[in-house]
Design an enzyme around this catalytic site. Structure first.
Site, PDB file in Angstrom:
ATOM      1  N   HIS A   1      -0.507   4.287   7.337  1.00  0.00           N
ATOM      2  CA  HIS A   1       0.097   4.980   6.186  1.00  0.00           C
ATOM      3  C   HIS A   1       0.467   6.418   6.507  1.00  0.00           C
ATOM      4  O   HIS A   1      -0.287   7.124   7.160  1.00  0.00           O
ATOM      5  CB  HIS A   1      -0.876   4.945   5.003  1.00  0.00           C
ATOM      6  CG  HIS A   1      -1.300   3.560   4.657  1.00  0.00           C
ATOM      7  ND1 HIS A   1      -2.562   3.082   4.905  1.00  0.00           N
ATOM      8  CD2 HIS A   1      -0.601   2.528   4.128  1.00  0.00           C
ATOM      9  CE1 HIS A   1      -2.631   1.808   4.514  1.00  0.00           C
ATOM     10  NE2 HIS A   1      -1.450   1.450   4.041  1.00  0.00           N
TER      11      HIS A   1
ATOM     12  N   SER B   1       0.799  -1.229   0.000  1.00  0.00           N
ATOM     13  CA  SER B   1       0.000   0.000   0.000  1.00  0.00           C
ATOM     14  C   SER B   1       0.830   1.277   0.000  1.00  0.00           C
ATOM     15  O   SER B   1       0.346   2.310  -0.451  1.00  0.00           O
ATOM     16  CB  SER B   1      -0.927   0.007   1.207  1.00  0.00           C
ATOM     17  OG  SER B   1      -0.187  -0.151   2.394  1.00  0.00           O
TER      18      SER B   1
ATOM     19  N   ASP C   1      -3.498   7.527   8.228  1.00  0.00           N
ATOM     20  CA  ASP C   1      -4.402   6.581   8.872  1.00  0.00           C
ATOM     21  C   ASP C   1      -3.565   5.648   9.741  1.00  0.00           C
ATOM     22  O   ASP C   1      -2.403   5.941  10.021  1.00  0.00           O
ATOM     23  CB  ASP C   1      -5.277   5.847   7.840  1.00  0.00           C
ATOM     24  CG  ASP C   1      -4.488   4.902   6.947  1.00  0.00           C
ATOM     25  OD1 ASP C   1      -3.315   4.581   7.274  1.00  0.00           O
ATOM     26  OD2 ASP C   1      -5.032   4.457   5.918  1.00  0.00           O
TER      27      ASP C   1
END
Ligand code: NAG
Ligand code: NAG
Ligand code: NAG
Ligand code: NAG
Length: 362
Positions: free
Chosen positions: A329, A39, A326
């Site tokens: 991340h 991610s 978040d």
């Protein structure tokens, strides 16, 4: 009349010559960028998959793109900044429709992906599949540019990797039920073994320049702090098991890269110490322009660590105060700092070369 023709002709000659110069200069300075990983590198591939692991809703992307793009941050990710430093446009996700410009590179990364096929299986594009996408890309390039030009393009290109966090998070939280009986060392060996296989395969297809980021202090991300607290395990407040695994991985990665450098002809790499960079910022956010290094900007629950709770209602007021956007991340501001260190950081941060130097090497 004759004079005019002559003038025209020399004008075109000059134009032609400068076009030639411009073309060859561009040819020299441009390095395509092929991006693999999870991610932290996914710029939208998961948007085109049926998966719960997505960042295609606001407030993701809001600060820079004014809309969600699939990037798990409020704005740009590390590969976006690296592309900018290398004077390339943003590198698109492989799965986005209408991609036919491959000569600047492509992004194969997928949120949730690990080096192991078992990690988040069915919900992400694992490293092996990312590699098979790269193989298709090479085939397309061969058709489009011919084999000689493709060879040059692939040997000059930079191959960027950020992978492993999901492997260790799933291992530590016992979600990798397919591989239950591995010890830590065996597991690390398997992850590094699969990453090494991928590097060797890209090398055999002509890749020479590789840019790695080791694993950050994953156990101290808001998501794992929250999970740790929920389990009421005492200790540092972080999920120490995951941090221990990240450190084992990082040692093994450094060793594996040195070995590959000896073994593979022309193999050159850059390895960014994300662990140190992330730990410094978590422990001393104000030194780096942040107010908060433990709690996320967006999410719910303790440390705002619950990822599924990030929505416009739960986003912080000033995103630039935060290291984490978040639960796992970084904010765009943090991504910029990491990218800058990768690109031009000193040898104590990125070894044996930074990306800027690596790209200059033939
Ligand atoms: C914003 O993104 C969503 C999905 O990611 C897309 O459907 C929508 O068209 C985009 N809106 C704009 C204004 O670009
Ligand atoms: C790669 O991972 C698989 C599990 O997905 C494992 O069985 C295999 O041994 C690993 N390969 C290497 C070279 O470690
Ligand atoms: C954690 O620490 C507290 C206070 O020191 C103690 O009461 C509790 O039993 C500990 N919990 C665990 C799981 O070790
Ligand atoms: C996160 O929040 C969702 C609801 O938004 C809830 O279903 C889930 O259990 C929470 N996860 C954790 C780890 O607390």
């Amino acid at each position: 009349m004759a004079d005019l023709r002559f003038n025209n002709c020399s004008f075109f000659l000059v134009l032609f010559a400068s076009l030639l110069v411009a073309t060859s200069c561009r040819g020299h300075s441009r390095n395509a960028l092929f991006i693999f990983g999870g991610s932290w590198n996914d710029v939208g591939n998961n948007n085109y998959m049926e998966t719960a692991i997505k960042a295609n809703f606001l407030p993701y992307g809001e600060t820079f793109f004014k809309n969600a793009t699939g990037r798990a941050s409020n704005g740009r990710l590390v590969p976006d900044f690296i592309a900018g430093f290398a004077k390339l446009p943003l590198i698109p996700p492989y799965l986005s429709p209408g991609n036919n410009e491959f000569t600047n590179g492509l992004n194969f990364a997928s949120a949730g992906a690990g080096a192991l096929t078992e990690t988040n299986v069915g919900m992400t594009i694992g490293l092996k599949t990312q590699l098979s996408f790269f193989k298709y890309t090479k085939k397309h390039l061969n058709v489009k540019l011919g084999e000689a030009k493709t060879k040059t393009l692939l040997s000059r290109a930079l191959y960027m990797f950020s992978i492993g966090s999901s492997d260790y998070i799933t291992f530590a939280t016992h979600k990798t039920t397919e591989l239950p009986s591995y010890t830590r060392d065996e597991y690390v060996k398997t992850v590094i073994g699969n990453l090494t296989d991928a590097i060797q395969e890209i090398h055999s297809m002509g890749g020479r320049k590789f840019g790695f980021s080791n694993l950050g202090d994953v156990g101290c991300s808001p998501f794992l702090r929250a999970l740790n607290e929920a389990k009421n395990i005492n200790g540092s407040g972080c999920m120490d098991e995951v941090t221990v695994l990240a450190e084992l991985h990082n040692k093994a990665l450094a060793k594996a890269l040195k070995k590959l450098e000896r073994k593979l002809e022309g193999f050159k790499y850059s390895n960014f110490d994300l662990f140190a960079a992330s730990k410094e910022r978590i422990d001393n956010p104000s030194k780096y322009g942040f107010k908060e290094g433990k709690v996320a900007c967006c999410g719910t629950g303790p440390y705002k660590g619950n990822l599924t709770g990030c929505c416009p209602k739960t986003v912080c007021d000033n995103v630039n105060d935060y290291l984490f956007f978040d639960g796992v991340h970084p904010t765009e501001k943090a991504n910029y700092q990491y990218a800058k260190l990768m690109w031009s950081g000193r040898a104590d941060k990125v070894k044996p070369y930074n990306l800027k130097t690596l790209l200059k090497k033939i």
